[in-house]
Design a protein around this motif. Structure first.
Motif, PDB file in Angstrom:
ATOM      1  N   GLU A 451      40.056 -16.640 -92.047  1.00 51.35           N
ATOM      2  CA  GLU A 451      40.817 -17.602 -92.838  1.00 51.35           C
ATOM      3  C   GLU A 451      40.277 -19.021 -92.640  1.00 51.35           C
ATOM      4  OE1 GLU A 451      44.855 -18.108 -91.713  1.00 51.35           O
ATOM      5  OE2 GLU A 451      45.401 -19.154 -93.545  1.00 51.35           O
ATOM      6  N   VAL A 455      38.413 -21.689 -95.274  1.00 53.38           N
ATOM      7  CA  VAL A 455      38.796 -23.092 -95.489  1.00 53.38           C
ATOM      8  C   VAL A 455      37.585 -24.003 -95.317  1.00 53.38           C
ATOM      9  CG1 VAL A 455      40.180 -25.002 -94.590  1.00 53.38           C
ATOM     10  CG2 VAL A 455      41.200 -22.742 -94.827  1.00 53.38           C
ATOM     11  N   ASN A 458      34.935 -24.068 -98.066  1.00 54.81           N
ATOM     12  CA  ASN A 458      35.389 -24.703 -99.301  1.00 54.81           C
ATOM     13  C   ASN A 458      35.160 -26.215 -99.282  1.00 54.81           C
ATOM     14  OD1 ASN A 458      36.270 -22.557-100.903  1.00 54.81           O
ATOM     15  ND2 ASN A 458      38.205 -22.413 -99.799  1.00 54.81           N
ATOM     16  N   HIS A 459      34.809 -26.744 -98.124  1.00 53.46           N
ATOM     17  CA  HIS A 459      34.494 -28.177 -98.062  1.00 53.46           C
ATOM     18  C   HIS A 459      33.146 -28.406 -98.745  1.00 53.46           C
ATOM     19  CE1 HIS A 459      33.496 -32.146 -96.527  1.00 53.46           C
ATOM     20  NE2 HIS A 459      34.769 -32.285 -96.168  1.00 53.46           N
ATOM     21  N   VAL A 500      40.598 -29.350 -92.054  1.00 46.04           N
ATOM     22  CA  VAL A 500      41.158 -28.021 -91.786  1.00 46.04           C
ATOM     23  C   VAL A 500      42.649 -28.127 -91.503  1.00 46.04           C
ATOM     24  CG1 VAL A 500      41.135 -26.051 -90.203  1.00 46.04           C
ATOM     25  CG2 VAL A 500      38.979 -27.043 -90.993  1.00 46.04           C
ATOM     26  N   ASN A 503      45.075 -28.009 -94.291  1.00 46.34           N
ATOM     27  CA  ASN A 503      45.125 -26.792 -95.101  1.00 46.34           C
ATOM     28  C   ASN A 503      45.701 -25.580 -94.380  1.00 46.34           C
ATOM     29  OD1 ASN A 503      43.576 -27.159 -97.874  1.00 46.34           O
ATOM     30  ND2 ASN A 503      42.469 -28.367 -96.351  1.00 46.34           N
ATOM     31  N   VAL A 504      46.078 -25.736 -93.117  1.00 45.61           N
ATOM     32  CA  VAL A 504      46.541 -24.584 -92.345  1.00 45.61           C
ATOM     33  C   VAL A 504      47.764 -24.955 -91.517  1.00 45.61           C
ATOM     34  CG1 VAL A 504      44.222 -23.588 -92.210  1.00 45.61           C
ATOM     35  CG2 VAL A 504      45.030 -25.101 -90.382  1.00 45.61           C
TER      36      VAL A 504
END
Length: 548
Positions: A451, A455, A458-459, A500, A503-504
């Motif tokens: 996971e 993330v 995707n940067h 990060v 997003n988490v």
């Protein structure tokens, strides 16, 4: 793979047979037989209490209201809330009505909540005032979610939600519900699911672990086996109720008529003050708190002489730490357990009267264990390290709406594969040494590397990423990333960590740091070789601070 059952380890003989009753029937009897004024739970901050009378009456009324609302057996409900006195009212109401309860983390991001809601598709969401707005917003997007009920408030806090008292009164419409005449759900305890607890898999997003009424009832009976049941009747309730640790022990505490002193979050001084002021003799913790109690200088500022027993679970506790903590707090007992959500929590446990530092105990009553070679399937004898596999009445029914993941979690001959590596000694005491799975264990939470890798890549500046757990004395493991940047791109470690974190959930943040490398090791099929990444940890760990 040729599997065998040459070395099957069984738990101690049960002191009472399993029953066919549902969890609702069991708890209805327990509450009916208990002193109505017994304090089931105390709010450590305010001193407010939840009595047996209140829990029984409010749960019966809510159960009947849910039935009138159209929630039939096996209808799914969810709970999104921090710990509070009202938390177990919808849990018990769901048991009584035969519906399914899905507790959800208050730390989930919108993406995580949407995912698990789409998996479980609850009709009703119970939530605290703290998160009510999020669920109302989700209700407008997810048509299966019909009603949002706020559990801890007398007034509607946001438009689109209703408080629990108002919901019950509207549904009952003046009808009186007497607990003495109430009939709890009496379906098939082996087939009917009662809880869907979230467990992360290698894909990262939560899976729903289906626990039946039989699973829960068995766990209740295990908890009062004389080898495990404590004589102490006041316990600390710090672990989140949405987590399997907090939920299952919350239920067993009520079942065994213990008083739970509840905290809604961890604060060091308040944690210690609560133990001191309420004179709590039994505390259930995870290893990071064991280390806190052992090493934090603030501990000496409080009188913790009331603490007699410490129970530690959620991750292995080092034997030396265990022995030192026993000495520092002058404990009568300190003991560990090993388990997983898929096994209704406890699978092995140490007898409270036995001190075996580093061991997570012996197989619990009603259950069986095999240690198997993960490559050959051969069962292993004492001191041989293999995958811990279990059978018995606490093993989950499967993952909700995920037959593929369910099939992969069991061996062809029906043993639950835990993904954990361990061994047992000549006296059948177990020791967990590593994990076959690649999940990172941060403070008892499971963090999926895949996971975080998703993330990171995707940067716009990141080409590749590999995530592993950095060993840490306090937290167990800290998520750490090896990152390959795209050509001619630059970005700082802190900036990437903040990206990060946005997003988490908090437990998934890259507390172990970010290391920039030229390549990520992979096998011919493209799978990241995390074992190779872990070999590099020794080169970097001295320069990476522990930031908890």
């Amino acid at each position: 793979m040729q599997e065998d059952n040459d070395f099957v380890i069984e738990g101690p003989a049960p002191v009472e047979p399993l029953v066919e009753e549902t969890a609702g029937q069991i708890f209805w009897k327990v509450l009916m037989d208990n002193d109505p004024q017994h304090n089931i739970m105390i709010n450590a901050e305010t001193g407010a209490v939840l009595t047996t009378k209140t829990l029984l009456e409010e749960s019966c009324k809510l159960a009947q209201a849910l039935r009138i609302h159209g929630c039939a057996p096996q209808t799914t409900l969810c709970i999104g809330s921090e710990n509070n006195l009202e938390y177990f009212i919808p849990v018990f109401a769901s048991m009584f009505a035969g519906t399914i309860t899905a507790p959800l983390s208050v730390n989930y991001t919108d993406q995580e909540i949407k995912h698990i809601l789409n998996v479980t598709k609850p009709r009703v969401a119970f939530c605290s005032k703290k998160v009510a707005g999020r669920y109302v917003k989700l209700k407008s997007e997810m048509k299966f979610l019909e009603t949002v009920i706020v559990t801890n408030g007398d007034e509607e806090v946001v438009e689109g939600a209703v408080n629990m008292k108002e919901f019950v009164e509207k549904q009952l419409n003046g009808k009186v519900v007497s607990p003495y005449k109430f009939l709890p759900f009496d379906g098939d305890s082996k087939k009917n699911v009662q809880l869907i607890l979230c467990s992360s898999g290698t894909t990262g997003l939560p899976k729903g672990v289906m626990l039946t009424h039989r699973n829960i009832v068995t766990r209740l009976l295990q908890s009062r086996h004389p080898e495990y049941l404590s004589d102490l009747n006041v316990v600390l309730g710090l672990m989140p109720f949405f987590h399997s640790y907090g939920m299952i022990f919350g239920l067993t505490s009520i079942f065994n008529r213990h008083v739970t002193v509840m905290m809604d979050k961890f604060d060091g001084d308040f944690f210690l003050k609560t133990i001191q002021d309420y004179k709590i003799p039994l505390i259930r913790i995870a290893p990071p708190l064991a280390i806190y109690l052992l090493k934090n200088p603030k501990v000496s500022l409080y009188d913790l002489s009331c603490v007699q027993e410490v129970f530690c679970a959620a991750a292995p506790l080092n034997g030396k730490t265990e022995a030192k903590l026993k000495e520092r707090l002058n404990l009568k007992s300190i003991y560990q357990a090993y388990g997983c959500t898929e096994g209704t929590l406890a699978l092995t446990i140490t007898n409270k009267d036995v001190f075996r530092p580093g061991s997570c105990g012996r197989v619990i009553t009603y259950m069986q264990c095999i240690v198997r070679d993960p490559d050959t399937g051969r069962s292993l004898g004492p001191y041989e390290v293999g995958e811990l596999c279990f059978k018995g009445p606490t093993i989950m029914k499967g993952y909700y709406n995920n037959p593929k993941a369910t099939a992969e979690s069991f061996t062809p001959d029906g043993w639950l594969r835990t993904g954990d590596l361990g061994y047992y000694d000549n006296e059948q005491y177990f020791y967990v040494v590593d994990r076959l799975k690649e999940l990172i264990k941060y403070k008892g939470y499971q963090v999926a590397p895949a996971e975080l890798e998703a993330v990171l890549i995707n940067h716009p500046k990141v080409l590749e990423a590999g995530v592993v757990g950095l060993p840490d004395e306090f937290a167990g493991e800290l998520p750490m990333a090896f990152v390959v940047l795209k050509d001619n791109q630059q970005i700082g470690e802190e900036e990437l960590k903040k990206y990060v974190a946005s997003n988490v959930s908090p437990q998934k943040r890259l507390r172990g740091g970010v290391v920039f490398v030229s390549s990520i090791p992979k096998n011919p099929s493209g799978k990241i070789l995390r074992k190779e990444l872990k070999k590099k940890l020794g080169e970097y760990r001295k320069s990476i601070p522990s930031k908890l």
